[in-house]
Write a protein that holds these residues in place. Sequence first.
Motif, PDB file in Angstrom:
ATOM      1  N   GLN A 109       0.701  -1.088   0.153  1.00 25.10           N
ATOM      2  CA  GLN A 109      -0.001   0.189  -0.025  1.00 25.10           C
ATOM      3  C   GLN A 109       0.988   1.095  -0.090  1.00 25.10           C
ATOM      4  O   GLN A 109       0.535   2.179  -0.736  1.00 25.10           O
ATOM      5  CB  GLN A 109      -0.872   0.179   1.143  1.00 25.10           C
ATOM      6  CG  GLN A 109      -2.179  -1.064   1.202  1.00 25.10           C
ATOM      7  CD  GLN A 109      -2.992  -1.207   2.271  1.00 25.10           C
ATOM      8  OE1 GLN A 109      -2.612  -0.710   3.467  1.00 25.10           O
ATOM      9  NE2 GLN A 109      -4.202  -1.697   2.035  1.00 25.10           N
ATOM     10  N   GLN A 110       1.900   1.004   0.698  1.00 30.11           N
ATOM     11  CA  GLN A 110       2.919   2.324   0.915  1.00 30.11           C
ATOM     12  C   GLN A 110       3.661   2.550  -0.716  1.00 30.11           C
ATOM     13  O   GLN A 110       3.728   3.637  -1.128  1.00 30.11           O
ATOM     14  CB  GLN A 110       4.151   2.185   1.625  1.00 30.11           C
ATOM     15  CG  GLN A 110       3.528   1.952   3.237  1.00 30.11           C
ATOM     16  CD  GLN A 110       3.753   3.338   4.056  1.00 30.11           C
ATOM     17  OE1 GLN A 110       4.728   3.958   3.658  1.00 30.11           O
ATOM     18  NE2 GLN A 110       3.129   3.778   5.077  1.00 30.11           N
ATOM     19  N   ALA A 111       3.780   1.472  -1.358  1.00 31.50           N
ATOM     20  CA  ALA A 111       4.653   1.356  -2.460  1.00 31.50           C
ATOM     21  C   ALA A 111       3.621   1.912  -3.429  1.00 31.50           C
ATOM     22  O   ALA A 111       3.786   2.927  -4.313  1.00 31.50           O
ATOM     23  CB  ALA A 111       5.088   0.052  -3.056  1.00 31.50           C
ATOM     24  N   LYS A 112       2.319   1.426  -3.497  1.00 34.95           N
ATOM     25  CA  LYS A 112       1.219   2.130  -4.199  1.00 34.95           C
ATOM     26  C   LYS A 112       0.976   3.221  -3.984  1.00 34.95           C
ATOM     27  O   LYS A 112       0.995   4.318  -5.087  1.00 34.95           O
ATOM     28  CB  LYS A 112       0.036   1.169  -4.213  1.00 34.95           C
ATOM     29  CG  LYS A 112      -1.335   1.694  -4.860  1.00 34.95           C
ATOM     30  CD  LYS A 112      -2.498   0.835  -4.894  1.00 34.95           C
ATOM     31  CE  LYS A 112      -3.724   1.295  -5.735  1.00 34.95           C
ATOM     32  NZ  LYS A 112      -4.799   0.486  -5.459  1.00 34.95           N
ATOM     33  N   LYS A 113       0.897   3.947  -2.715  1.00 39.35           N
ATOM     34  CA  LYS A 113       0.483   5.268  -2.548  1.00 39.35           C
ATOM     35  C   LYS A 113       1.976   6.301  -3.098  1.00 39.35           C
ATOM     36  O   LYS A 113       1.774   7.271  -3.923  1.00 39.35           O
ATOM     37  CB  LYS A 113       0.757   5.642  -1.117  1.00 39.35           C
ATOM     38  CG  LYS A 113       0.420   7.003  -0.598  1.00 39.35           C
ATOM     39  CD  LYS A 113       0.233   6.950   0.938  1.00 39.35           C
ATOM     40  CE  LYS A 113       0.034   8.593   1.467  1.00 39.35           C
ATOM     41  NZ  LYS A 113       0.041   8.590   2.678  1.00 39.35           N
ATOM     42  N   LYS A 114       3.137   5.757  -2.739  1.00 44.33           N
ATOM     43  CA  LYS A 114       4.280   6.505  -3.418  1.00 44.33           C
ATOM     44  C   LYS A 114       4.222   6.224  -5.259  1.00 44.33           C
ATOM     45  O   LYS A 114       4.543   7.451  -5.486  1.00 44.33           O
ATOM     46  CB  LYS A 114       5.514   5.655  -2.883  1.00 44.33           C
ATOM     47  CG  LYS A 114       6.874   6.385  -3.231  1.00 44.33           C
ATOM     48  CD  LYS A 114       7.930   5.801  -2.913  1.00 44.33           C
ATOM     49  CE  LYS A 114       9.340   6.517  -3.255  1.00 44.33           C
ATOM     50  NZ  LYS A 114      10.529   5.858  -3.026  1.00 44.33           N
ATOM     51  N   SER A 115       3.862   5.292  -5.590  1.00 44.32           N
ATOM     52  CA  SER A 115       3.754   5.252  -7.140  1.00 44.32           C
ATOM     53  C   SER A 115       2.639   6.356  -7.720  1.00 44.32           C
ATOM     54  O   SER A 115       3.004   7.034  -8.576  1.00 44.32           O
ATOM     55  CB  SER A 115       3.265   3.742  -7.524  1.00 44.32           C
ATOM     56  OG  SER A 115       4.388   2.957  -7.185  1.00 44.32           O
ATOM     57  N   GLY A 116       1.305   6.472  -6.689  1.00 42.64           N
ATOM     58  CA  GLY A 116       0.656   7.317  -7.312  1.00 42.64           C
ATOM     59  C   GLY A 116       1.169   8.904  -6.957  1.00 42.64           C
ATOM     60  O   GLY A 116       0.734   9.674  -7.867  1.00 42.64           O
ATOM     61  N   GLU A 117       1.854   8.781  -5.991  1.00 42.46           N
ATOM     62  CA  GLU A 117       2.404  10.400  -5.746  1.00 42.46           C
ATOM     63  C   GLU A 117       3.491  10.826  -6.833  1.00 42.46           C
ATOM     64  O   GLU A 117       3.325  11.893  -7.554  1.00 42.46           O
ATOM     65  CB  GLU A 117       3.083  10.698  -4.386  1.00 42.46           C
ATOM     66  CG  GLU A 117       2.173  10.629  -3.485  1.00 42.46           C
ATOM     67  CD  GLU A 117       2.843  10.753  -2.034  1.00 42.46           C
ATOM     68  OE1 GLU A 117       4.086  10.412  -2.047  1.00 42.46           O
ATOM     69  OE2 GLU A 117       2.317  10.611  -0.949  1.00 42.46           O
ATOM     70  N   GLU A 118       4.033   9.876  -7.290  1.00 45.46           N
ATOM     71  CA  GLU A 118       5.158   9.861  -8.508  1.00 45.46           C
ATOM     72  C   GLU A 118       4.501  10.057  -9.793  1.00 45.46           C
ATOM     73  O   GLU A 118       4.982  10.810 -10.445  1.00 45.46           O
ATOM     74  CB  GLU A 118       6.127   8.746  -8.560  1.00 45.46           C
ATOM     75  CG  GLU A 118       7.297   8.678  -7.598  1.00 45.46           C
ATOM     76  CD  GLU A 118       8.009   7.582  -7.088  1.00 45.46           C
ATOM     77  OE1 GLU A 118       8.025   6.512  -7.874  1.00 45.46           O
ATOM     78  OE2 GLU A 118       9.029   7.184  -6.429  1.00 45.46           O
ATOM     79  N   LEU A 119       3.325   9.277  -9.859  1.00 42.53           N
ATOM     80  CA  LEU A 119       2.499   9.350 -11.074  1.00 42.53           C
ATOM     81  C   LEU A 119       2.005  10.745 -11.300  1.00 42.53           C
ATOM     82  O   LEU A 119       1.862  11.286 -12.247  1.00 42.53           O
ATOM     83  CB  LEU A 119       1.568   8.196 -11.278  1.00 42.53           C
ATOM     84  CG  LEU A 119       0.739   8.590 -12.463  1.00 42.53           C
ATOM     85  CD1 LEU A 119       1.450   8.112 -13.641  1.00 42.53           C
ATOM     86  CD2 LEU A 119      -0.434   7.262 -12.298  1.00 42.53           C
TER      87      LEU A 119
END
Length: 195
Positions: free
Chosen positions: A60-70
């Motif tokens: 979930q943290q990785a997904k959140k970080k990926s969303g922010e980076e996206l």
Amino acid sequence: MAGKLEPSEVAPLEVLEEAEGETKSSKKTEELLEMVKKLQKEGSLEPQVEDLINRINELQQAKKKSGEELGEAQALWEALRRDLDSLNGEKVHLEEVLSKKQEALRTLQLHCQRKGSEAQRLHVEERLEDLTGQHKDPWEFHMLKQRLAWEIRALQSSKEQLLTEERQARAKLETVERRLRSPPEVQSAPAEKDG
């Protein structure tokens, strides 16, 4: 327009990497769900639940970080697209300015050519006037010379006539003076002739 770059033609590397990261994240979530189902079937779900919860939190943290980076990548992509649009607009403007300057240059060159031709024509006219003047002056001089020669001949003729008249007048004067100096003739002389 030729050379114009469309935003859809360029895909930033970061966006692609984030999309891949999101795909990997979805695959891992699916893998985790399959693992949970498998463990439920086997009955050994309890000891690994904590590991699974940790793993889900990490994902979930990785997904959140990926969303922010996206989001950041999309914002960057949008900024780059705006910059590209701005540069394309500036290019169009500069091409218009160049076209106007080239037209002004052509007009100026034509004007200079006309001025050069006019200056050349004036030079030729001045030279022609000079040559005409040079030929005119000898002609006028020749005419004056002929007129002076005629006047000189007329004066010489008048002078000769006056000299002739003067000689005749002197001759008459000398004759009159001689008659006055000579003794008067006696009238007998005609009588003598008669006798």
